[in-house]
Design an enzyme around this catalytic site. Structure first.
Site, mmCIF file in Angstrom:
data_model
loop_
_atom_site.group_PDB
_atom_site.id
_atom_site.type_symbol
_atom_site.label_atom_id
_atom_site.label_comp_id
_atom_site.label_asym_id
_atom_site.label_seq_id
_atom_site.Cartn_x
_atom_site.Cartn_y
_atom_site.Cartn_z
ATOM 1 N N GLY A 161 0.845 -1.191 0.000
ATOM 2 C CA GLY A 161 0.000 0.000 0.000
ATOM 3 C C GLY A 161 0.871 1.228 0.000
ATOM 4 O O GLY A 161 2.095 1.152 -0.145
ATOM 5 N N ASP A 162 0.221 2.401 0.140
ATOM 6 C CA ASP A 162 0.916 3.689 0.163
ATOM 7 C C ASP A 162 1.881 3.825 -1.021
ATOM 8 O O ASP A 162 1.448 3.834 -2.150
ATOM 9 C CB ASP A 162 1.616 3.898 1.518
ATOM 10 C CG ASP A 162 0.593 4.051 2.663
ATOM 11 O OD1 ASP A 162 -0.611 4.086 2.373
ATOM 12 O OD2 ASP A 162 1.010 4.114 3.819
ATOM 13 N N ASN A 163 3.188 3.876 -0.739
ATOM 14 C CA ASN A 163 4.146 4.137 -1.818
ATOM 15 C C ASN A 163 4.590 2.849 -2.517
ATOM 16 O O ASN A 163 5.770 2.594 -2.697
ATOM 17 C CB ASN A 163 5.382 4.851 -1.262
ATOM 18 C CG ASN A 163 5.051 6.184 -0.651
ATOM 19 O OD1 ASN A 163 4.128 6.296 0.153
ATOM 20 N ND2 ASN A 163 5.787 7.211 -1.017
ATOM 21 N N TRP A 164 3.647 2.046 -2.929
ATOM 22 C CA TRP A 164 3.976 0.726 -3.479
ATOM 23 C C TRP A 164 4.062 0.715 -4.998
ATOM 24 O O TRP A 164 4.376 -0.316 -5.595
ATOM 25 C CB TRP A 164 2.957 -0.308 -3.012
ATOM 26 C CG TRP A 164 1.583 -0.197 -3.607
ATOM 27 C CD1 TRP A 164 0.714 0.819 -3.438
ATOM 28 C CD2 TRP A 164 0.956 -1.127 -4.484
ATOM 29 N NE1 TRP A 164 -0.444 0.586 -4.145
ATOM 30 C CE2 TRP A 164 -0.328 -0.608 -4.789
ATOM 31 C CE3 TRP A 164 1.326 -2.361 -5.025
ATOM 32 C CZ2 TRP A 164 -1.227 -1.272 -5.630
ATOM 33 C CZ3 TRP A 164 0.429 -3.017 -5.850
ATOM 34 C CH2 TRP A 164 -0.841 -2.465 -6.152
#
Lengths: 735, 735
Positions: free
Chosen positions: B317-320
């Site tokens: 998730g997030d900065n993936w």
């Protein structure tokens, strides 16, 4: 007060004693026979006009049998069949067709037939396929099809049974009636048939001095009606031109238009140029070409009728293709009148608004047939329902005459019904008498419906044959049904009209319908000049009302190409990542007669509609989807409605939406609009009167206010409270 | 029996007395801190692994402030604005954007920005527009726009606030908390930032000998998350690559791929290449390019972690963006494990199926946060709901570990909840212990979901960020939710795979979704080779299951391009003239576990679906529209379902549909499928056991039959009756 007349009644033998009384009571001034009945000898003494039905293109079986080359034809498409992994593909082209109706015409088939790869749209070269079999058993074989591509055969076929007679024959189960033959038609393009049609009509007229009005049912080309292999309807299009095609016509067309026609021009991927399809240029050309032919020949027949001192009346239906009553040539035929079946407000206006004829006549429901006039039947309820819808349309644009069909001997067994018919006839005549034959006053707002067909399909949009209820159309048909009884001088204009600057003639323009249809516009909106014309129109002060999927075609980041004007667009599932925060603000001029908390009935709705502008006012929201919204932009205004089935409330909603879109909402309360949406008023200021209609089957009390000048400015406001009986109509004084 | 372990728990200070007992009771073998909590000193003595969160691309504000050129960027599109009747058009490009997040990047803007006429799709030449203003107040003026055409500006912008931190900051209302700064990110493409990232990580590792596992949250590029001018989400795409863009990268791309990128390649008409869009070649290239960059840099960071003897865990998730766990490069990063949030069966499989990592971990719901763990809250119900969905997925493909997040001190105040967590942990471990860590036996039917993304979006189809309920997707998400717990070795394959012959690897192929989306395929179906491949597949014995608007694009007389195979098509409103006579024949193998008279829940449905072939068997019909149909064609079979929200009944319907489509229905009754659709069984024949799950919160009794070899042929049939407690799971012997 009520002068008698304006009513046509079916009569029959065996009622001589009753007839004068009935005719007098109803004020009937014309009579007709019906299928299976004959006019009694007393007719000549009744002092009324006599109508009789005439079929120019069928009914003379000897001629038909002797001239099989004169039979009409149509274009059909085979089933879609996938090619196998290897080897040739054989297609039984008659699969699914009715062999008593259809017989492939193998004449010069390399020219007139086409085999198409429906996976790519490419035409298979004529040397790539062969035909085996004859009569009604015909197989087309594609020698080297592309494996797993789908193929179809477009083929020309003889109509070996007249469509209407076939329909009646099958519906009434005449199979064991030896007096009935399966009638074959003949095509006016065929020179022998045409000469026969003229001489037959002349002879018929000579033999019938008692006939005053020749009721043509109808002329040459039947609307498209194709049956399936079970003898049931397979394809029916009341606006279809498939049956007007034959090699003579196509060759004449090529001569005149300079290009060759293809089978596919008629087959149209199997859609057969349904009026729901955005029409191609070729199909428009074909309608023009056929209409020119039909109207010129109709004129010759009408001239014969006139020679005999009779009038020519056209039934709006059956073989009416190419007459195009809203086309430019119709008046040139010299037809005296048009009669059609009235099933709704819109169908009533479709008849009464036909320009260039001396009279229009509506055939009312219920038909005096045993399906309704039987023990336990309720013809009175049907008469009321039909009359309430017709009345509001007649009040806006009177039919000249009304009438009934069927067997009078059945109807007289229902005294309540006959009493109601008497009232209806009187009420109908009162509209003419009090209104002095004029249209009532329209609101000072010029309204147009914009679609691919324009004027040619005036009051004919969104209709499917037999006025059947269809899930896909009732939410749009409701718009023209509402407008048929609202005080606007509605015009139907085409996209070409819009591009040609005609929008400037209007205050409010509506675009109504499902995406991909002729009524919404589909690919027409890919031509940017159309969107630009509308955007300019609204910017300069015009009102745009979009209903359903207006201006819809997916392009350049929008689905509604005027989403920036309408303030809404439709979510197709590809912009779900955009967050939306719709807020309902229900109070608005448009919905002032409705409960703020109540949903608007948008019928099938239009899917997920979202607001694209902050300044879009969402009036109704269901499950986060916009049902109703308004927006002001430039000097103009836009209204969006997800669907509008006909109801009193929805008609009122549309009435107010038009006022608001035109920026005329300040006038509304002085324009004789009753507070109850179930009541409508037609205003005749020159007569100083107004016709009040309670459309409800309940009594109601309503307030209304207006001026002596009606919908024009000036003068004092009069406010009234009207207590109305169920279904009551009443003339009131304006001052 | 239950070996302890496989569980990660959040711990905090102030609970030293309780911690050993809790960890022992739950069998937790790893601990982590949470936002706002710190690991207690006792941690080292607990004998457990220690996780700690690490942010490579934010969190060091001094560096960020000193290197504004290293900030990440994204591409944005202005509002759509219509040009006036005369004169220039000025567009406030920041209208609707959040000025604390977005700042236009005017560097070399003639190269990187674009002004587009959205009425025609044409790009306005760069000398046709000018830019005024700076910072967050920037106006673009088109000197000579076409009147009433709509224009937009594609502009590159700095991200001046890290997306996740912004989200947390705003959501938790940290405005008055002076200890909080608005964190700025940095971009790994920037050489200085990249060097800083490496050295920072190395220093961090050095300082934290107690940490066993570095939990990366995450790496470089955040999924697309853009806020509006009210500080609310404006656009959020969990699969979006908009933030991975910057001039350095675009220039490197051009070098490598040989063509120049345009702003529009990222803006995509305002759709921003949402995963619902049929992906363009450019966007696919960009994903590939970015993934190569990201994975190579991730590897360098992971190597540093490994140098210190720690493990690297990636939060999914997030900065993936650019890690692409189902891409070919992911395993090359050396990441040890992936942890992600489990909200459903499908999200559980999305984590557990990631190939090439040593372990996967699911973070379970509910979070130990005060929104649930409060007086009146019902964490037990949430735990049950979450576990029932996760369990059936885990039974098919075990996660290696589970865990929780939040504040343990809150959770321990709910003893019932803690008791249930203890059961869940034991139940989870039993699946590993009894099943010996293997996947259970799959049915001998190879199943694929066919869409534009294929393997790359394994278990990720139809998902919108935050797993929110969307009207447009739940009818399709239900399909993968059902499949996540069904006994099939499901693969996700792309249209390219289908064209390249990979269909031959499967027995049954599903095409699921709304028209115009990447999941149904939209314009991909205009390439006839795709339809041909599918037609061949079915002809040769394959099974095709279409759900919603499969293979839909209007062309050549059909909307579903495989309507001839599926036996159904959709009425768009242009073929209403075709008569249809649908007849429901409800009895079928597929619906054998449902009531014949009951409707199937097709969710939003797919509009008006009609049968196109006589041999289409309509199993369910609603308002004359087909909800469910089957057809045999060639050697293969097809099934159509109008929509399939997840439910026990619908999962069973799909289970049976797959068997039927594969021609394997005769095996079904011997394949350990309980008569109650609310019960599922995972079969482990090598262990001689099966895992029975009652997914219902009620007790149930069900019969089931199968063989000792499970879903393989041979041996005697055992028939059982199972009485199950609410939510019970149980291991049974197969023989």
């Amino acid at each position: 007060m009520n002068a008698k007349g304006r009513v046509t009644l079916p009569i029959e033998q065996g009622m001589d004693d009753q007839l004068p009384g009935i005719l007098s009571r109803l004020g009937a001034d014309a009579v007709r026979n019906s299928d299976g009945t004959w006019l009694p000898e007393i007719t000549a003494q009744l002092g009324v006009k006599v109508y009789e039905t005439y079929f120019p293109a069928r009914g003379q079986q000897d001629f038909a049998l002797a001239n099989p080359d004169a039979r009409p034809r149509f274009y059909l498409m085979s089933e879609r069949v996938a090619a196998p992994a290897t080897g040739p593909l054989s297609i039984d082209i008659m699969k699914g067709y009715y062999k008593l109706q259809v017989e492939p015409d193998q004449g010069n088939l390399r020219r007139w037939w086409e085999v198409i790869d429906r996976t790519t749209g490419e035409v298979v070269p004529v040397d790539g396929w062969t035909v085996e079999g004859e009569g009604v058993d015909v197989t087309v074989t594609v020698a080297e099809p592309v494996p797993f591509h789908v193929y179809t055969v477009n083929f020309l076929a003889w109509q070996v049974w007249d469509s209407t007679q076939m329909y009646n024959y099958i519906t009434n189960n005449w199979w064991d009636d030896e007096s009935r033959v399966r009638e074959i038609g003949y095509d006016a393009r065929h020179p022998v048939a045409w000469e026969f049609m003229k001489s037959s009509l002349r002879a018929w007229c000579e033999e019938r001095p008692e006939v005053d009005v020749v009721r043509f049912t109808t002329f040459f080309y039947h609307f498209t009606l194709v049956f399936n292999d079970l003898g049931k309807e397979k394809y029916v299009d009341w606006f279809g031109y498939s049956t007007s095609v034959n090699p003579l016509a196509m060759e004449a067309f090529e001569q005149e238009y300079g290009y060759q026609l293809r089978a596919e021009d008629f087959v149209d991927q199997g859609f057969y140029n349904s009026s729901f399809r955005v029409p191609s240029k070729v199909f428009r050309d074909w309608i023009e070409f056929t209409t020119r032919f039909v109207c010129s020949r109709v004129k010759e027949l009408v001239d014969i009728v006139h020679e005999f001192g009779k009038e020519a009346l056209m039934f709006l239906g059956d073989n009416w293709m190419g007459t195009e009553p809203y086309g430019e040539l119709f008046a040139s035929t010299g037809i005296d009148g048009v009669v059609g079946s009235v099933g709704s407000s819109a169908t009533c206006r479709m008849i009464s608004d036909i320009p260039g004829v001396k009279f229009t006549e509506g055939r009312f429901l219920p038909h005096f047939f045993p399906d309704v006039f039987r023990p336990g039947g309720d013809p009175l309820a049907e008469a009321n329902e039909s009359w309430l819808l017709a009345r509001r349309a007649i009040a806006r644009k009177p039919l000249d005459r009304i009438g009934y069909g069927g067997y009078l001997s059945l109807a007289v067994q229902f005294p309540d019904f006959m009493a109601r018919v008497e009232q209806i006839c009187d009420e109908f005549r009162s509209i003419h008498d009090e209104g002095q034959g004029r249209r009532p006053q329209d609101a000072p707002i010029r309204v147009a419906i914009l679609n691919a067909w324009g004027r040619k399909r005036t009051w004919m949009t969104h209709m499917v044959a037999h006025a059947l209820w269809y899930k896909q159309i009732y939410s749009y048909l409701g718009v023209i049904e509402a407008l048929a009884g609202l005080p606007f001088d509605l015009k139907f204009i085409s996209f070409d009209d819009a591009r040609d600057g005609r929008l400037a003639d209007f205050d409010v323009v509506l675009n109504v319908g499902a995406a991909e249809t002729a009524f919404s516009g589909g690919s027409e909106w890919l031509d940017e000049s159309l969107a630009v014309a509308l955007r300019r129109f609204v910017h300069e002060g015009g009102g745009l009302i979009g209903i359903g999927e207006p201006t819809a075609v997916l392009a350049n980041g929008a689905y509604f190409q005027l989403s920036d004007v309408l303030g809404v667009d439709k979510e197709l599932g590809i912009s779900l990542s955009t967050d939306r925060y719709p807020v309902e603000q229900p109070q608005h001029f448009i919905t002032a007669d409705l409960d703020d908390a109540a949903k608007v009935d948008v019928g099938e709705g239009a899917g997920d509609i979202f607001a694209v502008n902050d300044d879009t006012q969402i009036l109704r929201l269901t499950d986060k989807s916009v049902d109703l919204a308004t927006r002001e932009t430039g000097n103009g205004r836009a209204v969006y409605v997800a669907g509008l089935p006909y109801s009193f409330d929805n008609a009122r909603l549309l009435h107010r939406a038009i006022y608001w879109a035109a920026g005329r909402e300040a006038d509304f309360d002085a324009h004789w609009v009753p507070s109850d949406p179930g009541v409508e008023i037609a205003v005749f200021p020159e007569a100083g009167k107004a016709f009040v209609m309670n459309n409800r089957t309940d009594a109601t009390s309503t307030t209304v206010s207006g001026r002596a000048k009606g919908l024009a400015d000036g003068g004092d406001l009069t406010a009234l409270t009207l207590d109305l009986e169920p279904m009551e109509s009443r003339w009131i004084d304006l001052a």
